[in-house]
Every structure is written in structure tokens, then in C-alpha cells.
Enzyme design. Structure first.
Site, mmCIF file in Angstrom:
data_model
loop_
_atom_site.group_PDB
_atom_site.id
_atom_site.type_symbol
_atom_site.label_atom_id
_atom_site.label_comp_id
_atom_site.label_asym_id
_atom_site.label_seq_id
_atom_site.Cartn_x
_atom_site.Cartn_y
_atom_site.Cartn_z
ATOM 1 N N GLU A 124 5.144 22.456 12.254
ATOM 2 C CA GLU A 124 4.640 22.965 10.997
ATOM 3 C C GLU A 124 5.224 22.193 9.832
ATOM 4 O O GLU A 124 6.388 21.809 9.842
ATOM 5 C CB GLU A 124 4.964 24.457 10.885
ATOM 6 C CG GLU A 124 4.338 25.210 12.031
ATOM 7 C CD GLU A 124 4.316 26.703 11.839
ATOM 8 O OE1 GLU A 124 5.053 27.211 10.981
ATOM 9 O OE2 GLU A 124 3.543 27.346 12.550
ATOM 10 N N CYS A 133 7.842 20.325 2.822
ATOM 11 C CA CYS A 133 8.904 20.765 3.730
ATOM 12 C C CYS A 133 8.588 20.223 5.127
ATOM 13 O O CYS A 133 7.532 20.478 5.681
ATOM 14 C CB CYS A 133 8.989 22.291 3.721
ATOM 15 S SG CYS A 133 10.265 22.938 4.815
ATOM 16 N N CYS A 168 14.246 24.992 17.826
ATOM 17 C CA CYS A 168 15.620 24.710 17.402
ATOM 18 C C CYS A 168 16.586 25.347 18.383
ATOM 19 O O CYS A 168 16.345 26.441 18.883
ATOM 20 C CB CYS A 168 15.874 25.256 15.998
ATOM 21 S SG CYS A 168 17.511 24.818 15.351
ATOM 22 N N CYS A 227 16.629 33.683 11.981
ATOM 23 C CA CYS A 227 15.592 32.652 11.826
ATOM 24 C C CYS A 227 14.560 32.713 12.944
ATOM 25 O O CYS A 227 14.909 32.750 14.124
ATOM 26 C CB CYS A 227 16.256 31.278 11.799
ATOM 27 S SG CYS A 227 15.098 29.890 11.835
HETATM 28 N N1 SAH Z 1 18.062 23.803 10.477
HETATM 29 C C1 SAH Z 1 18.386 23.495 9.128
HETATM 30 C C2 SAH Z 1 17.164 23.338 8.249
HETATM 31 C C3 SAH Z 1 16.033 24.303 8.455
HETATM 32 S S1 SAH Z 1 16.283 25.941 7.958
HETATM 33 C C4 SAH Z 1 19.295 24.553 8.549
HETATM 34 O O1 SAH Z 1 19.446 25.603 9.150
HETATM 35 O O2 SAH Z 1 19.902 24.295 7.521
HETATM 36 C C5 SAH Z 1 16.190 25.866 6.185
HETATM 37 C C6 SAH Z 1 16.886 27.054 5.486
HETATM 38 O O3 SAH Z 1 16.197 28.276 5.745
HETATM 39 C C7 SAH Z 1 18.315 27.249 5.963
HETATM 40 O O4 SAH Z 1 19.176 27.316 4.860
HETATM 41 C C8 SAH Z 1 18.267 28.592 6.676
HETATM 42 O O5 SAH Z 1 19.505 29.260 6.575
HETATM 43 C C9 SAH Z 1 17.152 29.305 5.958
HETATM 44 N N2 SAH Z 1 16.534 30.401 6.711
HETATM 45 C C10 SAH Z 1 16.379 30.495 8.049
HETATM 46 N N3 SAH Z 1 15.735 31.647 8.366
HETATM 47 C C11 SAH Z 1 15.499 32.282 7.204
HETATM 48 C C12 SAH Z 1 14.816 33.507 6.860
HETATM 49 N N4 SAH Z 1 14.293 34.286 7.792
HETATM 50 N N5 SAH Z 1 14.722 33.831 5.563
HETATM 51 C C13 SAH Z 1 15.227 33.016 4.605
HETATM 52 N N6 SAH Z 1 15.843 31.860 4.859
HETATM 53 C C14 SAH Z 1 15.981 31.491 6.139
HETATM 54 FE FE1 SF4 Z 2 17.740 26.151 13.518
HETATM 55 FE FE2 SF4 Z 2 16.710 28.142 12.045
HETATM 56 FE FE3 SF4 Z 2 19.365 27.909 12.309
HETATM 57 FE FE4 SF4 Z 2 18.049 26.096 10.840
HETATM 58 S S1 SF4 Z 2 18.240 28.305 10.397
HETATM 59 S S2 SF4 Z 2 19.622 25.700 12.393
HETATM 60 S S3 SF4 Z 2 16.100 26.001 11.989
HETATM 61 S S4 SF4 Z 2 17.904 28.342 13.959
#
Ligand code: SAH
Ligand code: SF4
Length: 371
Positions: A87, A128, A135, A142
Site C-alpha cells: 500500500e 507515504c 512487518c 499496529c
Molecule cells: N516501521 C516504521 C515505519 C512505519 S510505521 C516505524 O514503526 O517507525 C509509521 C508510524 O505509524 C510509526 O511512528 C508508528 O508508531 C505509527 N503507528 C503504527 N500504528 C499506528 C496506529 N494504529 N495509529 C497511529 N499511529 C500508528
Molecule cells: Fe512494523 Fe507497524 Fe511497528 Fe512500524 S509500527 S515497526 S510497521 S509493526
């Protein structure tokens, strides 16, 4: 393939080396998708490439979901034989997360007397980008984590997401500003080679600015250490998913913290030489009742100040997802948190949730085919 690799390929076909540069110009700058259309190449060469079955590899946007706020979420067909999709998200006005990161010193100054076309060109969209299918990091809040890691994306699949979206919106690189955030599906620093390979392609071949790119990591220390070695001309900015006020809470919501606790991550970040005015972003997801209390704000402010890093905090209200047992923060809690950080001298910004209605917001990407 970058210019050097294209040149090598051309030489292998008995062509002069400079054909590589022509090829790169056509594919990455002019974004020509048919070999036939690359008219700088001789007719004979084009025919030869065609007969041999060469094509310009481009990921295909297989499905589009459009939010009421203008955000678009794409299901992008990868280039693997496994047919897996990832995505990618287009946010026409950015996500608010760019504020205060030094990338917009020259922005917001659109000349009101300029022609409408010129003003329209000042849109500040953000794309994005995903780095993996699924992951492995398993953050509890997440949705992408639910997939587990299916596979890494290739250099072409990562850079190709961007090029496919630039094409869809007719973006003129160089004239228009586009921000990239490597914050889609996956952990970029666990697919380091391909992630940085894609950044190099996007900077050196496509012509995007690394100062408008941000990579977010959950805190993979060896990845941050490698990142610190990258030359500043091609290095994106760095964001760290902090998400908790201390190690105890962080380990509970991000199990990776047991391997690389906050101090180890911060130590690695100290090794990154920052550009003028550049700041480290700490992302902070507010989980209702778990990380959004006033006392947490005080703790976060102290933690960030203690790092001694030029930093800002990006606050993200948790976006819900099926099967995830957290609560959204109470209305007002996010703004109160921001004010508390500011009062403690830590610059903090709210990241507006974009495309929540189509499951395009942070942490909601999961190859969902439902609208
Ligand atoms: N894996 C990397 C980048 C992808 S996630 C990381 O974790 O940094 C991008 C951002 O989305 C991260 O800061 C993560 O903490 C946040 N994130 C993940 N799940 C989320 C959710 N359900 N609601 C809001 N932010 C979320
Ligand atoms: Fe992976 Fe989601 Fe954690 Fe980012 S926030 S490291 S995408 S599991």
C-alpha cells in the site's frame, strides 16, 4: 537500475556507454513507460530491445481508495512472481508532520499575485511509501504487524511506488514539491540495502530532494548506525517511533524495546551528523489511557531534553484497527499533550489523521481490499 547499471547493460548489448545516461533520462526524468517511446535511442536499438522482450518495469496501481479528505490509498502490484501487493498513500496537503522539520523554510510564501497555475504548483503533497510486505516488528498497536513479515520489497518496488504515484498526479519533479515519508508498511531499517537503494534512485535519477524525505524506524540500532554513515546529500531525515514515556511502557507496546531500549536507540541517533537546521523527529502515538496522560507528557519532555538532540515531537492519535485492543485518546488529550510538551520547551506538532475512513492512516495499512 541506476545510470551506471543501465550503462553496463548497454555496453553488454554492444552499445556505447552513454546510452545508459539516455536511458536513465528517459525512464526516470521523462518517465517514459514504453521502450518504443524512448526516441533518443536509435530505431534499431528500440526494435532490438522490443524483440528481446525488454520493458520499463513499473509497479501497477491495482486499486484506488479515495478518502473524503482527498487522501488516496493505493494497492500497488509488486513485481514479484508471488503477486503480493503493498500500500502507498497520497496526501494532497501533507500530513502536518512536516511542520517544523526545517523542510519548509521556503514554503508558505506563495506569491498571491502569481497566476493561478503557478500557485497550484505549490501544492505540498506527501507520499507515504512501504518498504516491506507486512512487518516483523510486532508493535502491539499496529495493524501491519498482524501480517507478520511476508517479504522485503526490492529497490524497484520501493522507488516504483513513488514514480507510479507521481505519474498518476502528473507531478513535475523540480517544479513541484513532494515530500516522501518512508512510513508505510514495514520497517525500512530491516530492509536497509533496498530502502537506501531506492532513496539513491529517487534522489540521483528521479531528482527528488532528500531534504524532503523522512524515514521512520521503530529503533533498529544497527540500521541507525549504518544510516549515520550515509552521505548527507542522499540521506533522508530521521524519525524515531518513541511511542512511550519510558522503557517499561515501551517494552509493553513495542516488544523490540527489549532488544534495543530507548537509551541504545538515542545513542545510535547521536551518531548521525545533522544538516543545518535539521532536527530529529520523535513520533509519539497516543494510546488512550496508556501513553496519553499528563504525567507522560512531562516524562517525554524530560526524556527528549535529556537526549541533547535538536528534536521535535510528532504526536499521532492512535488510529483504531480490527482486533487491536487499544483505545483512542479522549478528545482534547492530544492537544493538551502538545501544550504540555511545548510548555516544557519541547516543540511538538499534531499529525492530522489522513484517510482514516479508507484505512489509509498511520498503522492502518494491511493490504485491505475493502474500501
Ligand atoms: N516501521 C516504521 C515505519 C512505519 S510505521 C516505524 O514503526 O517507525 C509509521 C508510524 O505509524 C510509526 O511512528 C508508528 O508508531 C505509527 N503507528 C503504527 N500504528 C499506528 C496506529 N494504529 N495509529 C497511529 N499511529 C500508528
Ligand atoms: Fe512494523 Fe507497524 Fe511497528 Fe512500524 S509500527 S515497526 S510497521 S509493526
Amino acid at each position: 537500475m541506476n545510470t551506471a547499471e543501465l550503462a553496463e547493460w548497454m555496453v553488454g548489448l554492444g552499445e556505447p556507454k552513454w546510452r545508459g545516461r539516455q536511458m536513465a533520462e528517459a525512464i526516470y526524468r521523462q518517465r517514459i513507460v514504453e521502450v518504443e517511446g524512448i526516441t533518443t535511442l536509435s530505431k534499431a536499438l528500440r526494435q532490438k530491445l522490443d524483440v528481446e522482450g525488454w520493458q520499463v518495469g513499473r509497479p501497477r496501481i491495482a486499486q484506488v481508495f479515495t478518502s473524503v479528505d482527498g487522501t488516496e490509498r493505493y494497492l500497488v502490484q509488486g513485481q514479484g512472481v508471488d503477486g503480493l501487493t503493498v500500500e502507498t498513500v497520497w496526501m494532497p496537503e501533507g500530513d502536518g508532520g512536516e511542520s517544523g522539520d526545517g523542510s519548509e523554510d521556503d514554503e508558505g510564501k506563495a506569491d498571491p499575485s502569481a497566476a493561478p497555475a503557478a500557485r497550484a504548483s505549490l501544492r505540498r503533497a506527501t507520499i507515504c511509501v512501504s518498504s516491506q510486505v507486512g512487518c516483523a516488528v510486532n508493535c502491539q498497536f499496529c495493524l501491519t504487524a498482524k501480517l507478520g513479515l511476508q517479504r522485503n520489497l526490492s529497490v524497484g518496488e520501493i522507488a516504483g511506488q513513488v514514480v507510479a504515484v507521481l505519474d498518476r498526479h502528473g507531478v513535475e519533479v523540480g517544479r513541484e514539491r513532494v515530500n516522501l515519508v518512508f512510513m508505510g508498511m514495514g520497517e525500512p531499517f530491516l530492509n536497509y540495502e533496498n530502502f537506501m537503494g531506492a532513496v539513491r534512485l529517487l534522489v540521483e535519477e528521479v531528482g527528488l530532494s532528500p531534504q524532503r524525505m523522512t524515514v521512520s524506524t521503530s529503533g533498529i540500532v544497527p540500521g541507525i548506525e549504518r544510516f549515520a554513515e550515509e552521505p548527507p546529500e542522499i540521506r533522508p531525515k530521521l524519525a524515531i517511533s518513541l511511542n512511550a514515556p519510558n522503557d517499561e511502557v515501551r517494552s509493553a507496546v513495542m516488544p523490540i524495546n527489549r532488544k534495543w531500549p530507548i537509551e541504545a536507540v538515542v545513542d545510535a541517533v547521536r551518531g548521525v551528523r545533522l544538516r543545518t537546521r535539521e532536527r530529529i523527529t520523535f513520533e509519539y502515538v497516543l494510546l488512550g489511557g496508556v501513553t496519553d496522560r499528563p504525567e507522560h507528557a512531562t516524562e517525554v519532555a524530560r526524556l527528549v531534553r535529556r537526549t541533547g538532540l535538536p528534536a521535535k515531537v510528532n504526536l499521532i492519535a492512535w488510529n483504531p484497527g480490527p482486533g487491536i485492543a487499544f483505545a483512542m485518546p479522549e478528545p482534547g488529550a492530544v492537544e493538551a499533550f502538545r501544550r504540555a510538551l511545548s510548555a516544557e520547551g519541547v516543540p511538538a506538532y499534531l499529525r492530522r489523521p489522513r484517510g482514516r475512513d479508507i484505512y489509509a492512516a498511520c498503522g492502518q495499512l494491511k493490504r485491505t481490499v475493502e474500501g
